[in-house]
Design a protein around this motif. Structure first.
Motif, short mmCIF file in Angstrom:
data_model
loop_
_atom_site.label_atom_id
_atom_site.label_comp_id
_atom_site.label_asym_id
_atom_site.label_seq_id
_atom_site.Cartn_x
_atom_site.Cartn_y
_atom_site.Cartn_z
N UNK A 254 5.92 0.85 12.65
CA UNK A 254 4.90 0.72 11.61
C UNK A 254 5.01 1.95 10.72
N UNK A 255 5.03 1.73 9.41
CA UNK A 255 5.14 2.84 8.46
C UNK A 255 4.11 2.66 7.37
N UNK B 103 4.59 9.45 3.76
CA UNK B 103 4.43 8.40 4.76
C UNK B 103 4.66 8.96 6.16
N UNK B 104 4.24 8.20 7.12
CA UNK B 104 4.48 8.53 8.52
C UNK B 104 4.80 7.24 9.25
N UNK B 105 5.53 7.37 10.36
CA UNK B 105 5.94 6.20 11.13
C UNK B 105 5.45 6.29 12.57
N UNK B 106 5.20 5.14 13.15
CA UNK B 106 4.95 5.04 14.58
C UNK B 106 6.04 4.14 15.15
N UNK B 107 6.96 4.74 15.90
CA UNK B 107 8.08 4.01 16.49
C UNK B 107 7.70 3.56 17.89
N UNK C 199 8.83 -6.68 7.59
CA UNK C 199 7.54 -7.23 7.22
C UNK C 199 6.90 -6.29 6.21
N UNK C 200 6.46 -6.83 5.09
CA UNK C 200 5.73 -6.03 4.10
C UNK C 200 4.32 -6.60 4.01
N UNK C 201 3.34 -5.78 4.35
CA UNK C 201 1.95 -6.25 4.28
C UNK C 201 1.20 -5.48 3.19
N UNK C 202 0.25 -6.14 2.60
CA UNK C 202 -0.58 -5.53 1.56
C UNK C 202 -1.96 -5.23 2.17
N UNK C 203 -2.44 -4.02 1.91
CA UNK C 203 -3.76 -3.64 2.38
C UNK C 203 -4.35 -2.59 1.44
N UNK C 204 -5.53 -2.15 1.75
CA UNK C 204 -6.20 -1.16 0.90
C UNK C 204 -6.28 0.19 1.61
N UNK C 205 -6.54 1.22 0.82
CA UNK C 205 -6.71 2.57 1.35
C UNK C 205 -7.81 3.26 0.57
N UNK C 206 -8.42 4.25 1.17
CA UNK C 206 -9.45 5.02 0.48
C UNK C 206 -9.25 6.50 0.80
N UNK C 207 -9.49 7.39 -0.15
CA UNK C 207 -9.32 8.82 0.10
C UNK C 207 -10.40 9.36 1.02
N UNK C 208 -10.00 10.23 1.94
CA UNK C 208 -10.95 10.91 2.83
C UNK C 208 -11.20 12.32 2.32
N UNK C 209 -10.13 13.04 2.03
CA UNK C 209 -10.19 14.36 1.42
C UNK C 209 -8.83 14.62 0.77
N UNK C 210 -8.57 15.86 0.38
CA UNK C 210 -7.30 16.16 -0.31
C UNK C 210 -6.09 15.99 0.59
N UNK C 211 -6.31 15.98 1.91
CA UNK C 211 -5.18 15.91 2.84
C UNK C 211 -4.95 14.53 3.44
N UNK C 212 -5.96 13.65 3.43
CA UNK C 212 -5.83 12.39 4.14
C UNK C 212 -6.35 11.21 3.32
N UNK C 213 -5.79 10.05 3.60
CA UNK C 213 -6.37 8.80 3.14
C UNK C 213 -6.60 7.93 4.37
N UNK D 121 11.56 -5.08 14.70
CA UNK D 121 10.66 -5.48 13.63
C UNK D 121 10.14 -4.21 12.95
N UNK D 122 10.35 -4.09 11.65
CA UNK D 122 9.80 -2.96 10.88
C UNK D 122 8.67 -3.49 10.01
N UNK D 123 7.50 -2.89 10.17
CA UNK D 123 6.33 -3.29 9.40
C UNK D 123 6.04 -2.21 8.36
N UNK D 124 6.24 -2.53 7.10
CA UNK D 124 5.97 -1.61 6.01
C UNK D 124 4.58 -1.92 5.46
N UNK D 125 3.67 -0.97 5.61
CA UNK D 125 2.28 -1.18 5.21
C UNK D 125 2.07 -0.59 3.82
N UNK D 126 2.02 -1.47 2.84
CA UNK D 126 1.89 -1.04 1.44
C UNK D 126 0.40 -0.95 1.11
#
Length: 327
Positions: free
Chosen positions: A83-84, A93-97, A255-269, A318-323
């Motif tokens: 998952x990326x 980005x970061x990955x979980x293998x 796999x390319x999935x579409x989702x939403x994100x929201x800012x938490x602070x300057x370092x994280x979403x 299976x590679x899941x790209x989380x856009x």
């Protein structure tokens, strides 16, 4: 007739009992420990659909860097599922293998946890390996949200540093070390793991290419190779090489999935990984458009076609790209 004193007899009996007890303990320990190593018989992995000796083992999910300083990475080419997703606003980005069949000799660089990855590991009932994490997720992990192995607690014990790589990108581990600490912590080492449907017959059916994802410095492209019926990974316009094998990373399913994100602070979403949205599965040179759904933290992530039926994958990784899109 040889006479044996009672004292010697008791000593011999005690020694035999100790030897037998140690033998039984070692046999059981080896049996348990080897769930993160080879098993005796090959069976079909419910995660990748491949036949392997480790198909009955509990998956191991490892947080892996994608920073330039850490490349080339070790072990991602042997992951059964990855998952990326972006973790900050500027596109890092970061990955979980996730490993079940795959047993790379080294995994890394191992990086910190992000809260959005934990439900993905929970959905696969995986042991979660990471090196620290943001404050919120560390609270949950330390409170037992998931069986986890934190490099902050086991630095230079079950994780090791490699020379010539700048911190914090120089932390690595392997299955021997993670298996040892998992056993000591009393984690279940067999069973678990998400089960995905797979088609048996495989052949190329087209030449449709997946779209590129993520921002410029982390842009990922998968190019379909019709001859091999697989997808080759590039990042920032360069082939993604696994340092363990010196080969370009490839997969049978993107796999390319579409989702939403929201800012938490300057370092994280914060990326939405529980819920639903659109998804596209690329395999055999074709694309299957549909949706993804993950009902709660402990449910696996499902992938459905437009008729609402779970999509069959090609046997293999299976590679899941989380856009994830910010408002």
């Amino acid at each position: 007739m040889i006479r044996i004193s009672k004292k010697k007899l008791y000593i011999w009996i005690g020694a035999i009992a100790v030897i037998v007890g140690v033998g039984i303990f070692l046999a059981l320990y080896k049996n348990e420990f080897n769930v993160l190593g080879p098993e005796k018989e090959k069976t079909i992995s419910p995660l990748s659909g491949k036949e392997c000796e480790n198909a009955g083992s509990r998956p191991l999910a490892v947080m892996v860097s994608s920073d330039k300083e850490a490349r080339p990475l070790s072990g991602i080419g042997e992951a059964d599922m990855v998952f990326e997703m972006p973790v900050v606003e500027n596109g890092f980005t970061r990955m979980m293998a996730v490993f079940q069949c795959g047993r790379p000799e080294e995994i890394g660089s191992v990086r910190s946890s992000r809260l959005d990855f934990v439900p993905l590991a929970l959905g696969l009932d995986a042991i979660y390996a990471h090196f620290g994490g943001e404050h919120t997720v560390l609270e949950e992990l330390n409170n037992g949200a998931i069986d986890n192995i934190d490099g902050l607690k086991y630095d230079e014990i079950y994780y090791y540093r490699k020379a010539g790589i700048p911190r914090p990108h120089n932390s690595f581990t392997n299955f021997t070390l993670l298996g040892e600490i998992s056993s000591k912590l009393g984690y279940k080492l067999s069973g678990g793991g998400g089960s995905y449907p797979h088609e048996k017959e495989r052949k190329s059916r087209g030449e449709i290419q997946p779209p590129s994802v993520f921002s410029e410095n982390f842009r990922v492209e998968w190019k379909y190779n019709k001859d091999a019926n697989s997808y080759l990974r590039s990042r920032s316009s360069k082939p993604e090489i696994d340092k363990n094998t010196n080969k370009q990373v490839e997969t049978k399913n993107v796999v390319v999935i579409e989702t939403s994100a929201s800012p938490v602070n300057k370092d994280y979403i914060r990326v939405k990984t529980v819920g639903s949205g659109s998804a596209a599965v690329y395999r055999d040179g074709i694309v299957i458009n549909g949706s993804w759904e993950k009902k709660d933290d402990h449910a696996k992530m499902f992938f459905y076609n437009k008729d609402g039926k779970e999509i069959d994958f090609a046997p293999g990784s299976i590679w899941v790209e989380i856009d994830a899109h910010l408002p």
